[in-house]
Motif scaffolding. Structure first.
Motif, PDB file in Angstrom:
ATOM      1  N   THR A  92       0.733  -1.110   0.120  1.00  0.00           N
ATOM      2  CA  THR A  92      -0.020  -0.003   0.195  1.00  0.00           C
ATOM      3  C   THR A  92       0.784   1.702   0.154  1.00  0.00           C
ATOM      4  O   THR A  92       0.691   2.843  -1.090  1.00  0.00           O
ATOM      5  CB  THR A  92      -0.974  -0.001   1.508  1.00  0.00           C
ATOM      6  N   THR A 104      -5.343   3.846  -5.926  1.00  0.00           N
ATOM      7  CA  THR A 104      -5.380   2.349  -5.053  1.00  0.00           C
ATOM      8  C   THR A 104      -5.088   2.610  -3.131  1.00  0.00           C
ATOM      9  O   THR A 104      -5.565   1.718  -2.550  1.00  0.00           O
ATOM     10  CB  THR A 104      -4.321   1.628  -5.576  1.00  0.00           C
ATOM     11  N   ARG A 108      -7.532   1.089  -0.083  1.00  0.00           N
ATOM     12  CA  ARG A 108      -7.583   0.220   0.938  1.00  0.00           C
ATOM     13  C   ARG A 108      -7.093   0.559   2.263  1.00  0.00           C
ATOM     14  O   ARG A 108      -7.537   0.436   2.667  1.00  0.00           O
ATOM     15  CB  ARG A 108      -5.455  -0.219  -0.040  1.00  0.00           C
ATOM     16  N   VAL A 126     -11.033  -5.113  -0.592  1.00  0.00           N
ATOM     17  CA  VAL A 126      -9.616  -5.663  -1.273  1.00  0.00           C
ATOM     18  C   VAL A 126      -9.161  -6.896  -0.797  1.00  0.00           C
ATOM     19  O   VAL A 126      -9.242  -7.148   0.253  1.00  0.00           O
ATOM     20  CB  VAL A 126      -9.398  -3.806  -0.776  1.00  0.00           C
ATOM     21  N   GLU A 129      -8.653  -7.749   3.910  1.00  0.00           N
ATOM     22  CA  GLU A 129      -9.348  -6.777   3.973  1.00  0.00           C
ATOM     23  C   GLU A 129     -10.334  -7.970   5.217  1.00  0.00           C
ATOM     24  O   GLU A 129     -10.578  -7.814   5.957  1.00  0.00           O
ATOM     25  CB  GLU A 129     -11.272  -5.610   3.196  1.00  0.00           C
TER      26      GLU A 129
END
Length: 413
Positions: A92, A104, A108, A126, A129
Motif C-alpha cells: 500500500t 489504490t 485500501r 480489497v 481486508e
C-alpha cells in the motif's frame, strides 16, 4: 530525492547494543505452521513472487521475540498480524509515485478504517481486508476488556493516517528536517499498536491511569524512537538506493549535504543510543513503584525494542559473519549484523546443503546463527550438484533465496 553515494561504500556501521536480553516464545515452530495455513486461507500471498519474497521474513520469530511470554493464542495472533502488517505496508505505502497508485492506496486505507470503525467488510473487499477483519475480531475476543482493544485500534488508526503524511512527504517534499521526520516516524513506523498490547501480553492490563500517565507516554515515545531509528540505521545500505524512501540517516545527511555518510550514520547511531539511555533510566525509576502490570508492560516495551533489529531482515540477504565491533559496508550493499542481534531471513535447503559441504563456512554459520538455528543435514535439493561448490554461502543465498519454500526450511530453537 536521489542521493550522491560517492563515499557510501566506505561507511563503517557501528554496533547497536541494547542493555536487556532477548528471549523467544517456546511455541514459535507451531506459530509458523499456523501462520502459513492462515495466510493461505485468506490468500494474502497472491502469487509465487510474493511467496518467494516473504518466505524468509520469519514473522513467527519476530512475534515470538516481541511477545515471548504471551499466551499461545495471543502469540499466534501477533504472528498473523505481523505478516498482514508488513504485507499491507509494502503493497500500500511503498513507492506511491503516481496518481493511480495513490488512488489504490486511498481505497485500501479507507477499507481498513471502515473495518475498524463500522465492524464490517465492504461490498467488494480489497486484498487483505478479510484477513484484517479476522484479526480485529480475534483480538477483541483475546483481550480482557474493550479498553485494551480500543487502545490498539486507536494506534492502528494513527498508523493508517500517518501513511498519507509519509507518502505526501515522499512525493511532494524535497527535504524534511530531522525534527519533522522524527515526528511522523513515531506514527508511520507502526510501533504504537504492538506497544499498546505489551501489557496484555505480559502481566496483565494497565489501568487507564497507568496507561495514560506521563511517564508511560514518555517510555512509549522513547521505545518507538529506539525501534524506528535502529531500523533506519540497519536498513540504510538498502534504503539509500531508493530515492522515495527516507530514513534517519538520509534525513541527517540532507540537513547538511556537506557532511559525509559516515558522519550521518554516526549521528544516527548516537541519537539512537541516547534514546536507549533515556528509556533505561526512566524505566528504572518507574519500576521502583510500579505495579506488576506496569512492570510487565515495561518488559514488553523492551522486548519490542528488538523489533527494529529484526525488521531489517527485509532489506538484507543472508550472510554468515564473525563477531566484530564494526565492518565496512562495501560495494555489496550488504551490512555486517553484529552477533548480538537476531539474524535475517531463514536459509533455504540449498544454502544449508552447501554449508554442510564446507566445514569452515558451517562453523562460521554456527557461530553467527546458532542462537536461533539448530542445523541439520537436509536432503540434497534437486538441481544441486554433488560436487563441492566453489561459491560462498553469501552468493548461494543471493541466488537461491527466491526459491525458498514458504514452509520452514530448518528446525529453529
Amino acid at each position: 530525492m536521489r542521493h550522491d553515494l560517492t563515499d557510501f561504500d566506505r561507511v563503517v556501521l557501528p554496533e547497536l547494543e541494547l542493555p536487556w536480553p532477548s528471549t523467544l516464545h517456546p511455541e514459535v515452530q507451531g506459530m509458523h505452521r499456523a501462520l502459513t495455513d492462515w495466510s493461505e486461507r485468506h490468500t494474502l500471498l497472491r502469487d509465487e513472487a510474493e511467496r518467494d519474497r516473504y518466505a524468509g521474513y520469519r514473522f513467527a520469530w519476530l512475534a515470538g521475540r516481541c511477545f515471548p511470554r504471551a499466551d499461545p493464542a495471543f502469540a499466534q495472533w501477533a504472528a498473523d498480524f505481523m505478516l498482514w502488517f508488513f504485507l499491507f505496508d509494502d503493497v500500500t505505502a511503498d513507492r506511491v509515485e503516481s496518481a493511480e497508485r495513490a488512488t489504490t492506496m486511498v481505497r485500501r486505507l479507507t477499507a481498513m478504517l471502515d473495518v475498524l470503525d463500522l465492524d464490517e467488510l465492504g461490498e467488494r473487499p480489497v486484498h487483505g481486508e478479510t484477513a484484517w477483519d479476522d484479526l480485529c475480531r480475534r483480538l477483541r475476543a483475546l483481550v480482557p476488556a474493550e479498553e485494551n482493544y480500543q487502545r490498539w485500534a486507536t494506534a492502528m488508526r494513527l498508523w493508517f493516517l500517518s501513511l498519507t503524511t509519509q507518502v505526501f512527504d515522499q512525493v511532494r517534499t524535497h527535504r524534511v528536517s530531522p525534527r519533522s521526520y522524527a515526528s511522523y516516524r513515531r506514527y508511520s513506523a507502526g510501533l504504537k499498536p504492538p506497544l499498546a498490547l505489551a501489557d496484555v501480553a505480559n502481566a496483565g492490563s494497565l489501568t487507564p491511569e497507568e496507561f495514560h500517565a506521563p511517564e508511560a507516554r514518555l517510555l512509549e515515545m522513547y521505545a518507538t524512537h529506539v525501534i524506528g531509528w535502529s531500523n533506519d540505521v540497519l536498513s540504510a545500505p538498502a534504503e539509500v538506493h531508493e530515492p522515495a524512501t527516507r530514513s534517519l540517516v538520509t534525513v541527517i545527511k540532507d540537513a547538511e549535504p556537506g557532511r559525509s555518510w559516515q558522519e550521518a550514520v554516526n549521528l544516527a547511531v548516537d541519537q539512537t543510543h541516547a534514546e536507549i539511555a533515556k528509556f533505561a533510566e526512566l524505566a528504572e525509576q518507574v519500576r521502583r513503584s510500579a505495579s506488576p502490570q506496569l512492570a510487565g508492560w515495561i518488559d514488553g516495551c523492551q522486548d519490542d525494542d528488538r523489533h527494529g533489529q529484526l525488521v531489517p531482515a527485509r532489506h538484507r540477504p543472508l550472510r554468515p559473519h564473525r563477531r566484530r565491533p564494526s565492518r565496512a559496508i562495501g560495494r555489496s550493499r550488504t551490512m555486517a549484523i553484529p552477533r548480538s542481534l537476531p539474524p535475517g531471513p531463514a536459509p533455504g535447503p540449498e544454502d544449508l546443503w552447501r554449508l554442510e559441504q564446507q566445514p569452515a563456512l558451517l562453523e562460521d554459520f554456527r557461530a553467527s546463527y546458532g542462537d536461533l538455528f539448530t542445523l541439520h543435514r537436509p536432503d540434497q535439493p534437486r538441481g544441486c550438484s554433488s560436487a563441492p561448490p566453489t561459491t560462498s554461502a553469501a552468493s548461494c543465498s543471493a541466488t537461491t533465496r527466491n526459491s525458498t519454500a514458504w514452509a520452514p526450511p530448518c528446525t529453529t530453537t
